[in-house]
Design a protein around this motif. Sequence first.
Motif, mmCIF file in Angstrom:
data_model
loop_
_atom_site.group_PDB
_atom_site.id
_atom_site.type_symbol
_atom_site.label_atom_id
_atom_site.label_comp_id
_atom_site.label_asym_id
_atom_site.label_seq_id
_atom_site.Cartn_x
_atom_site.Cartn_y
_atom_site.Cartn_z
ATOM 1 N N GLU A 159 0.857 -1.374 -0.050
ATOM 2 C CA GLU A 159 0.104 0.329 0.046
ATOM 3 C C GLU A 159 1.014 1.113 -0.046
ATOM 4 O O GLU A 159 1.908 1.288 0.499
ATOM 5 N N GLN A 160 0.348 2.206 -0.785
ATOM 6 C CA GLN A 160 0.987 3.462 -0.937
ATOM 7 C C GLN A 160 0.150 4.634 -0.934
ATOM 8 O O GLN A 160 -0.898 4.876 -1.359
ATOM 9 N N VAL A 164 -1.407 8.177 -1.243
ATOM 10 C CA VAL A 164 -1.606 9.244 -2.254
ATOM 11 C C VAL A 164 -2.017 10.571 -1.988
ATOM 12 O O VAL A 164 -3.216 10.476 -1.060
ATOM 13 N N GLU A 165 -1.243 11.572 -2.213
ATOM 14 C CA GLU A 165 -2.097 12.927 -1.721
ATOM 15 C C GLU A 165 -1.926 13.678 -3.233
ATOM 16 O O GLU A 165 -1.002 13.629 -3.958
ATOM 17 N N PHE A 166 -2.923 14.467 -3.346
ATOM 18 C CA PHE A 166 -3.070 15.585 -4.645
ATOM 19 C C PHE A 166 -2.801 14.599 -5.752
ATOM 20 O O PHE A 166 -1.777 15.219 -6.430
ATOM 21 N N HIS A 167 -3.363 13.349 -6.237
ATOM 22 C CA HIS A 167 -3.260 12.717 -7.232
ATOM 23 C C HIS A 167 -2.013 12.294 -7.507
ATOM 24 O O HIS A 167 -1.606 11.935 -8.759
ATOM 25 N N SER A 168 -1.108 11.968 -6.431
ATOM 26 C CA SER A 168 0.224 11.168 -6.804
ATOM 27 C C SER A 168 0.908 10.786 -5.728
ATOM 28 O O SER A 168 0.971 10.882 -4.595
ATOM 29 N N PHE A 169 1.623 9.805 -6.235
ATOM 30 C CA PHE A 169 2.809 9.423 -5.378
ATOM 31 C C PHE A 169 4.127 9.507 -5.980
ATOM 32 O O PHE A 169 4.067 9.907 -7.412
ATOM 33 N N GLU A 170 5.151 9.275 -5.240
ATOM 34 C CA GLU A 170 6.484 9.738 -6.135
ATOM 35 C C GLU A 170 7.415 8.767 -5.971
ATOM 36 O O GLU A 170 7.560 7.590 -5.322
ATOM 37 N N LEU A 171 8.562 8.711 -6.963
ATOM 38 C CA LEU A 171 9.750 8.258 -7.027
ATOM 39 C C LEU A 171 10.711 9.008 -6.547
ATOM 40 O O LEU A 171 11.530 10.030 -7.156
ATOM 41 N N LEU A 172 11.019 8.642 -5.261
ATOM 42 C CA LEU A 172 12.048 9.651 -4.556
ATOM 43 C C LEU A 172 13.436 9.509 -4.838
ATOM 44 O O LEU A 172 13.978 8.407 -5.194
ATOM 45 N N HIS A 218 -7.535 11.231 -5.506
ATOM 46 C CA HIS A 218 -6.926 12.472 -5.153
ATOM 47 C C HIS A 218 -6.236 12.068 -3.847
ATOM 48 O O HIS A 218 -5.045 12.436 -3.617
ATOM 49 N N THR A 219 -6.797 11.380 -2.916
ATOM 50 C CA THR A 219 -6.181 11.198 -1.486
ATOM 51 C C THR A 219 -6.720 9.772 -1.113
ATOM 52 O O THR A 219 -7.857 9.387 -1.175
ATOM 53 N N GLY A 220 -5.817 8.871 -0.615
ATOM 54 C CA GLY A 220 -6.273 7.808 -0.136
ATOM 55 C C GLY A 220 -4.883 6.693 -0.491
ATOM 56 O O GLY A 220 -3.855 7.052 -0.593
ATOM 57 N N TRP A 221 -5.511 5.329 -0.445
ATOM 58 C CA TRP A 221 -4.308 4.470 -0.745
ATOM 59 C C TRP A 221 -4.631 3.556 -2.072
ATOM 60 O O TRP A 221 -5.592 3.306 -2.638
ATOM 61 N N VAL A 222 -3.226 3.400 -2.701
ATOM 62 C CA VAL A 222 -3.151 2.564 -3.921
ATOM 63 C C VAL A 222 -2.406 1.375 -3.752
ATOM 64 O O VAL A 222 -1.574 1.343 -2.645
ATOM 65 N N LEU A 223 -2.276 0.398 -4.472
ATOM 66 C CA LEU A 223 -1.299 -0.531 -4.280
ATOM 67 C C LEU A 223 -0.148 -0.649 -5.454
ATOM 68 O O LEU A 223 -0.555 -0.397 -6.699
ATOM 69 N N VAL A 224 0.948 -0.578 -4.968
ATOM 70 C CA VAL A 224 2.048 -0.542 -6.006
ATOM 71 C C VAL A 224 2.967 -1.685 -5.909
ATOM 72 O O VAL A 224 3.323 -2.233 -4.724
ATOM 73 N N GLY A 277 -11.101 4.563 1.024
ATOM 74 C CA GLY A 277 -10.430 3.862 1.917
ATOM 75 C C GLY A 277 -9.677 2.504 1.570
ATOM 76 O O GLY A 277 -8.315 2.598 1.358
ATOM 77 N N ASP A 278 -10.234 1.452 1.014
ATOM 78 C CA ASP A 278 -9.614 0.356 0.705
ATOM 79 C C ASP A 278 -9.079 0.675 -0.925
ATOM 80 O O ASP A 278 -9.556 1.260 -1.609
ATOM 81 N N PRO A 279 -7.736 0.416 -1.250
ATOM 82 C CA PRO A 279 -6.932 0.563 -2.323
ATOM 83 C C PRO A 279 -7.879 -0.009 -3.567
ATOM 84 O O PRO A 279 -8.250 -1.116 -3.530
#
Length: 185
Positions: free
Chosen positions: A11-12, A14-22, A53-59, A133-135
């Motif tokens: 689980e990752q 997400v805020e503001f429609h994105s997650f990052e590759l740091l 927009h905000t919540g959990w996704v699976l990566v 809630g759930d991805p």
Amino acid sequence: MTTPTEGRYAEQFVEFHSFELLGARLISSFDNSVLREHLTEPDEMVSIRTGIHTGWVLVAVERLGSPPTEPVAQEWQTVVEASIEPLETTAVVGSATSGPNRLLPELRAPERGFLRLRVSARNRDEHYDGAGGDPLEFYLVQAWPGGSPDGIVVRDSGRASAELQGPSVVDAAAPPSMWSSGITR
């Protein structure tokens, strides 16, 4: 649906429609406006756009020794490729606010320093622009040694992509092999 990475998702948030590759920067050019809507480059990271927009996704993250040779599975609605340069020796999936996701493998740069990145997404339309809630969304980040100056859209379908790009979205009815060659209209 079964994918090569089933069971290896983390689980990752997400805020503001994105997650990052740091810890990475893009080296691919972005002449294609559709591609710019999937990958962006804020300071010292590459942002991967999501439907939610905000919540959990699976990566899932896969480190490959060479480019994938199998065709992209039909379940992936959006697939883009670009080249990155890790700023140190590794880049990692995470969030600008909460840091690296330690449940996912790091992407290590080869000696020449560049990685080709393929990001595949599915279910971005399920709860577009909402909070959940759930991805419901799934992302596969694949990386292998090498770099190319060009970013390409391998496949782009679904309502989320159309809403992000407006009228310039690619023709979802076009044969997938057209997008595999990097040809866009």
